[in-house]
Design a protein around this motif. Sequence first.
Motif, PDB file in Angstrom:
ATOM      1  N   ALA A   1       0.831  -1.201   0.000  1.00 44.96           N
ATOM      2  CA  ALA A   1       0.000   0.000   0.000  1.00 44.96           C
ATOM      3  C   ALA A   1       0.866   1.253   0.000  1.00 44.96           C
ATOM      4  CB  ALA A   1      -0.924  -0.006   1.212  1.00 44.96           C
ATOM      5  N   GLU A   2       1.891   1.255   0.843  1.00 42.79           N
ATOM      6  CA  GLU A   2       2.770   2.431   0.922  1.00 42.79           C
ATOM      7  C   GLU A   2       3.430   2.714  -0.423  1.00 42.79           C
ATOM      8  OE1 GLU A   2       6.598   4.112   3.482  1.00 42.79           O
ATOM      9  OE2 GLU A   2       5.629   2.242   4.072  1.00 42.79           O
ATOM     10  N   LYS A   3       3.848   1.664  -1.121  1.00 43.75           N
ATOM     11  CA  LYS A   3       4.468   1.845  -2.433  1.00 43.75           C
ATOM     12  C   LYS A   3       3.492   2.466  -3.426  1.00 43.75           C
ATOM     13  CE  LYS A   3       7.727  -1.985  -1.917  1.00 43.75           C
ATOM     14  NZ  LYS A   3       8.085  -3.349  -2.378  1.00 43.75           N
ATOM     15  N   GLU A   4       2.255   1.994  -3.416  1.00 40.89           N
ATOM     16  CA  GLU A   4       1.257   2.514  -4.358  1.00 40.89           C
ATOM     17  C   GLU A   4       0.902   3.966  -4.032  1.00 40.89           C
ATOM     18  OE1 GLU A   4       0.754   0.906  -6.946  1.00 40.89           O
ATOM     19  OE2 GLU A   4       1.438  -1.079  -6.326  1.00 40.89           O
ATOM     20  N   PHE A   5       0.807   4.287  -2.747  1.00 44.99           N
ATOM     21  CA  PHE A   5       0.541   5.678  -2.367  1.00 44.99           C
ATOM     22  C   PHE A   5       1.717   6.571  -2.781  1.00 44.99           C
ATOM     23  CE2 PHE A   5      -2.240   3.788   1.148  1.00 44.99           C
ATOM     24  CZ  PHE A   5      -3.415   4.078   0.481  1.00 44.99           C
ATOM     25  N   GLY A   6       2.925   6.035  -2.653  1.00 49.38           N
ATOM     26  CA  GLY A   6       4.094   6.795  -3.085  1.00 49.38           C
ATOM     27  C   GLY A   6       4.058   7.083  -4.569  1.00 49.38           C
ATOM     28  N   LYS A   7       3.608   6.103  -5.360  1.00 46.45           N
ATOM     29  CA  LYS A   7       3.480   6.306  -6.805  1.00 46.45           C
ATOM     30  C   LYS A   7       2.431   7.372  -7.108  1.00 46.45           C
ATOM     31  CE  LYS A   7       4.774   1.546  -7.994  1.00 46.45           C
ATOM     32  NZ  LYS A   7       4.270   0.261  -8.556  1.00 46.45           N
ATOM     33  N   ALA A   8       1.356   7.405  -6.305  1.00 44.14           N
ATOM     34  CA  ALA A   8       0.322   8.432  -6.495  1.00 44.14           C
ATOM     35  C   ALA A   8       0.905   9.815  -6.242  1.00 44.14           C
ATOM     36  CB  ALA A   8      -0.853   8.172  -5.556  1.00 44.14           C
ATOM     37  N   ALA A   9       1.738   9.927  -5.215  1.00 48.56           N
ATOM     38  CA  ALA A   9       2.359  11.216  -4.906  1.00 48.56           C
ATOM     39  C   ALA A   9       3.330  11.641  -6.006  1.00 48.56           C
ATOM     40  CB  ALA A   9       3.087  11.132  -3.568  1.00 48.56           C
ATOM     41  N   GLU A  10       4.017  10.659  -6.604  1.00 48.43           N
ATOM     42  CA  GLU A  10       4.923  10.970  -7.714  1.00 48.43           C
ATOM     43  C   GLU A  10       4.133  11.445  -8.932  1.00 48.43           C
ATOM     44  OE1 GLU A  10       7.218   7.504  -8.485  1.00 48.43           O
ATOM     45  OE2 GLU A  10       8.301   7.588  -6.563  1.00 48.43           O
ATOM     46  N   ALA A  11       2.964  10.851  -9.160  1.00 44.02           N
ATOM     47  CA  ALA A  11       2.137  11.228 -10.309  1.00 44.02           C
ATOM     48  C   ALA A  11       1.538  12.614 -10.135  1.00 44.02           C
ATOM     49  CB  ALA A  11       1.029  10.195 -10.509  1.00 44.02           C
ATOM     50  N   ASP A  12       1.349  13.036  -8.877  1.00 43.71           N
ATOM     51  CA  ASP A  12       0.768  14.346  -8.596  1.00 43.71           C
ATOM     52  C   ASP A  12       1.288  14.824  -7.237  1.00 43.71           C
ATOM     53  OD1 ASP A  12      -0.696  16.612  -8.150  1.00 43.71           O
ATOM     54  OD2 ASP A  12      -2.670  15.677  -8.432  1.00 43.71           O
ATOM     55  N   PRO A  13       2.393  15.579  -7.214  1.00 45.05           N
ATOM     56  CA  PRO A  13       2.982  16.030  -5.953  1.00 45.05           C
ATOM     57  C   PRO A  13       2.032  16.869  -5.091  1.00 45.05           C
ATOM     58  CG  PRO A  13       4.536  16.324  -7.760  1.00 45.05           C
ATOM     59  CD  PRO A  13       3.213  15.972  -8.376  1.00 45.05           C
ATOM     60  N   ALA A  14       0.960  17.401  -5.708  1.00 46.08           N
ATOM     61  CA  ALA A  14      -0.025  18.177  -4.955  1.00 46.08           C
ATOM     62  C   ALA A  14      -1.132  17.294  -4.391  1.00 46.08           C
ATOM     63  CB  ALA A  14      -0.634  19.260  -5.848  1.00 46.08           C
ATOM     64  N   CYS A  15      -1.002  15.982  -4.563  1.00 44.93           N
ATOM     65  CA  CYS A  15      -2.025  15.028  -4.102  1.00 44.93           C
ATOM     66  C   CYS A  15      -1.810  14.746  -2.613  1.00 44.93           C
ATOM     67  CB  CYS A  15      -1.942  13.745  -4.923  1.00 44.93           C
ATOM     68  SG  CYS A  15      -3.191  12.504  -4.504  1.00 44.93           S
ATOM     69  N   ALA A  16      -2.329  15.633  -1.779  1.00 47.72           N
ATOM     70  CA  ALA A  16      -2.100  15.524  -0.335  1.00 47.72           C
ATOM     71  C   ALA A  16      -2.619  14.210   0.229  1.00 47.72           C
ATOM     72  CB  ALA A  16      -2.756  16.703   0.382  1.00 47.72           C
ATOM     73  N   ILE A  17      -3.714  13.711  -0.307  1.00 54.53           N
ATOM     74  CA  ILE A  17      -4.314  12.498   0.241  1.00 54.53           C
ATOM     75  C   ILE A  17      -3.416  11.277   0.003  1.00 54.53           C
ATOM     76  CG2 ILE A  17      -5.637  11.796  -1.797  1.00 54.53           C
ATOM     77  CD1 ILE A  17      -6.945  11.884   1.840  1.00 54.53           C
ATOM     78  N   ALA A  18      -2.515  11.361  -0.986  1.00 59.20           N
ATOM     79  CA  ALA A  18      -1.561  10.263  -1.201  1.00 59.20           C
ATOM     80  C   ALA A  18      -0.613  10.158  -0.007  1.00 59.20           C
ATOM     81  CB  ALA A  18      -0.777  10.484  -2.493  1.00 59.20           C
ATOM     82  N   PHE A  19      -0.194  11.301   0.528  1.00 60.07           N
ATOM     83  CA  PHE A  19       0.674  11.291   1.705  1.00 60.07           C
ATOM     84  C   PHE A  19      -0.100  10.816   2.936  1.00 60.07           C
ATOM     85  CE2 PHE A  19       2.573  14.569  -1.095  1.00 60.07           C
ATOM     86  CZ  PHE A  19       3.815  13.966  -1.302  1.00 60.07           C
ATOM     87  N   TRP A  20      -1.393  11.139   2.992  1.00 60.59           N
ATOM     88  CA  TRP A  20      -2.252  10.553   4.039  1.00 60.59           C
ATOM     89  C   TRP A  20      -2.164   9.038   3.964  1.00 60.59           C
ATOM     90  CZ3 TRP A  20      -6.314   7.237   2.883  1.00 60.59           C
ATOM     91  CH2 TRP A  20      -7.150   6.880   3.952  1.00 60.59           C
TER      92      TRP A  20
END
Length: 228
Positions: free
Chosen positions: A58-77
């Motif tokens: 899960a952490e890896k996939e959320f990290g990929k979401a943050a890479e795809a959109d650095p403004a995606c705050a919920i990915a860091f959540w």
Amino acid sequence: MNALLVASAIALAAPHEGHHDHGPKLGKLSFPTTCNAQAGAQFELGLRWLHSFEYDRAEKEFGKAAEADPACAIAFWGVAMANYHPLWAPPTDAELAKGKSAVAKARAAGAKSKREQDYVAAIGAFYDHSETLDHKTRALAYNSAMAQLHERYPEDREAAVFYALSQAAAGTLDKDSTYAREKSAAAILDAVLKDAPDHPGVAHYLIHSFDYPPLAELALPAARRYAD
């Protein structure tokens, strides 16, 4: 035989084609975000792994979401959530550090919706002041924050599910012989299950809500569902 053992027995007996040629069966969910489309899809994949207690994936996939959109705050959540395992042992020092860092990044990114801001604030209640507050105090603070989030967004299915999980976790900490929190969690999850039978977390969390000898038989329907 406790509920977790019941679930394991049923899962072992059931066919597991999802873990072979066709990839894992991760269920269905919806979590609208303000992130771009690629990050949003990646985030939902991370969320499905999170509900399955596959925290590293899960952490890896959320990290990929943050890479795809650095403004995606919920990915860091999501990264912060992946480092807090409510029904397992408290986070290690390394996990606490990763979680706190993720909360800081989520706050710095500035979620574009009040709902996402509230999710970030809720997990922040667990990580904030970890230097001075013990695990139980922070877990109960998160539980309280999730109760408020669930009340604020009654139609948000994920808010209901995560609040129920926090209730079950709080029950393991207060050791109430009436299992009031666990029964509360189960009531919420039962209601969600009727509308979303393929949700990846609901049956799973129902099993854990009943993971006590006096309640174990109540977990059987959820265990059978989870085996599917």
